[in-house]
Design an enzyme around this catalytic site. Structure first.
Site, short mmCIF file in Angstrom:
data_model
loop_
_atom_site.label_atom_id
_atom_site.label_comp_id
_atom_site.label_asym_id
_atom_site.label_seq_id
_atom_site.Cartn_x
_atom_site.Cartn_y
_atom_site.Cartn_z
N CYS A 142 33.23 35.18 41.93
CA CYS A 142 32.99 35.48 40.92
C CYS A 142 34.32 36.07 40.15
O CYS A 142 35.35 35.23 39.84
CB CYS A 142 32.13 36.83 40.85
SG CYS A 142 31.51 36.89 39.15
N HIS A 253 27.93 33.98 43.41
CA HIS A 253 28.01 35.37 44.48
C HIS A 253 27.19 34.91 45.76
O HIS A 253 25.88 35.19 45.90
CB HIS A 253 27.15 36.56 43.96
CG HIS A 253 28.18 37.28 42.98
ND1 HIS A 253 28.97 38.23 43.22
CD2 HIS A 253 28.15 37.13 41.59
CE1 HIS A 253 29.69 38.44 42.32
NE2 HIS A 253 29.00 38.05 41.20
N GLU A 255 27.25 36.29 48.76
CA GLU A 255 27.03 37.52 49.22
C GLU A 255 25.67 37.95 48.78
O GLU A 255 25.18 39.12 49.81
CB GLU A 255 28.31 38.49 49.38
CG GLU A 255 28.49 39.36 48.22
CD GLU A 255 28.92 38.61 46.77
OE1 GLU A 255 29.05 37.33 46.99
OE2 GLU A 255 28.84 39.20 45.71
#
Ligand SMILES: *[C@@H]1O[C@H](CO)[C@@H](O)[C@H](O)[C@H]1NC(C)=O
Ligand SMILES: *[C@@H]1O[C@H](CO)[C@@H](O)[C@H](O)[C@H]1NC(C)=O
Ligand SMILES: *[C@@H]1O[C@H](CO)[C@@H](O)[C@H](O)[C@H]1NC(C)=O
Ligand SMILES: *[C@@H]1O[C@H](CO)[C@@H](O)[C@H](O)[C@H]1NC(C)=O
Ligand SMILES: *[C@@H]1O[C@H](CO)[C@@H](O)[C@H](O)[C@H]1NC(C)=O
Ligand SMILES: *[C@@H]1O[C@H](CO)[C@@H](O)[C@H](O)[C@H]1NC(C)=O
Length: 333
Positions: A142, A253, A255
């Site tokens: 990001c 993202h 994660e």
């Protein structure tokens, strides 16, 4: 008790046997030339306005714990890399670790002694290492993706404003995407999920596009792997890799799918979304296994690892992060 113990021993040896059999026939042996104790540095970042408001207690930087878990879940350990340090600090730490993650977030690139200054120094050192035959990977996620194109452009700001702040999307792969390191060996089932399901979590108000890369004069340095469209149909780059160095950028993202649970956010958590996230973590940690950088000794390593720092349950104060590592200036010495 003893029956249990015997059952345990029996099933363990069966498990070991079948692993060996599978290992030989399907997976190959573990490669002893790889570094199977990789350590990844995660760059800290200035506290965002909203975290600062919630934790007004003289914290100077933070790491969202989801990035740490993302790396740990793929078989590596983490050290924090501090912002605001001199070049010899970054030089020293980079020769002791095996790769760097630039996390997402919401800081500016013009803060003095901040995230982007540190990122630029890290980039220059990592580039030199790779040119000298070392294999030293960087993953930007990001804002970290935006940082990657920004530093390769020698700090020429080229992002445009866009609106992709709550969308989960499938990747629109560029035709040549299989001719890449990131997707060259990706299993077909992972590619199919990425191509067809809403599994990438997008939370960004800036975009990097093919035109902005060209305007910044760096289009030849990157292999664009996929695009996406924001809510106003702006076509932005959603994944890329450096042509010559193991530097990777994901605008979404991975994660979050695994480790962030804010209920008001559009974060996919299903089985398929989980699989693709794990793919990116595994891919990056595998890249980091390709160099042998190490701390001088175990004591130094132990002093630097993230385990030395407490983690705060920030979702209790409505942060969009479940947990964060919050750092004070005396943590960073
Ligand atoms: C890392 O160390 C292993 C084991 O000693 C060795 O086989 C390998 O060649 C080394 N890798 C690099 C990139 O130096
Ligand atoms: C850089 O900072 C370190 C502490 O992180 C300090 O020990 C060192 O003296 C500084 N080096 C220079 C050249 O300023
Ligand atoms: C940094 O950039 C932002 C956005 O362009 C601007 O609003 C801000 O004033 C700048 N800050 C500094 C310290 O220059
Ligand atoms: C993805 O989400 C959009 C809405 O954001 C929806 O229109 C589309 O059908 C979804 N696609 C898939 C493959 O689920
Ligand atoms: C983001 O998406 C989620 C789930 O689709 C929705 O509940 C939430 O209201 C959205 N938030 C914003 C700010 O649009
Ligand atoms: C968090 O948000 C909920 C719902 O919006 C609100 O009721 C609660 O007071 C907030 N908690 C804090 C600590 O701000």
């Amino acid at each position: 008790m003893s029956t249990l113990l015997i059952m345990f021993i029996t099933s363990t040896s069966i498990a070991l046997q079948s692993t060996t059999v599978l290992g030989l026939s399907f997976f190959g042996n573990e490669d002893s030339t790889l570094n199977n104790r990789p350590i990844i540095g995660i760059l800290t970042q200035e506290l965002s306005y909203s975290l600062n408001e919630k934790y007004p207690d003289n914290y100077i930087s933070y790491i969202a714990a989801s990035y740490v878990k993302f790396i740990e879940g793929a078989g590596a350990r983490v050290v924090p890399i501090w912002i605001g340090k001199n070049e010899s600090y970054y030089e020293d730490i980079l020769y002791k670790i095996n790769g760097v993650v630039w996390p997402g977030g919401s800081t500016w690139f013009n803060q003095s002694a901040g995230y982007a200054d540190a990122g630029y120094t890290i980039y220059k050192i990592a580039k030199r290492m790779n040119k000298n035959g070392d294999y030293f990977p960087i993953l930007g996620i990001c804002l970290g993706f935006e940082l990657l194109t920004y530093v390769v452009a020698e700090r020429c700001e080229h992002r445009i404003h866009c609106d992709c702040s709550n969308q989960s999307l499938p990747l629109e792969f560029n035709p040549d995407y299989r001719n890449s390191r990131m997707f060259g060996n990706t299993p077909d089932n992972i590619i199919n999920i990425l191509k067809t399901k809403n599994v990438t979590a997008n939370f960004h108000q800036y975009c990097v596009t093919k035109t902005t890369l060209r305007n910044a004069g760096i289009q030849k340095q990157f292999r664009i792997l996929s695009f996406n469209h924001d809510i106003n149909n702006i076509k932005f780059i959603s994944s890329l890799e450096h042509v010559s160095f193991p530097f990777y950028g994901l605008q979404f993202h991975p994660e979050k799918n695994l480790y962030e649970w804010a209920i008001k956010k559009n974060i996919p958590h299903g089985e398929l979304a989980t699989k693709i996230s794990q793919y990116f973590a595994d891919f990056f940690v595998d890249e980091a296994r390709k160099n042998n950088h190490t701390f001088e000794n175990e004591a130094e390593e132990a002093r630097k690892l993230i385990y030395n720092y407490p983690v705060t349950y920030t979702a209790l104060k409505n942060s969009s992060f479940v947990q964060c590592y919050l750092f004070k200036s005396n943590d960073t010495t």
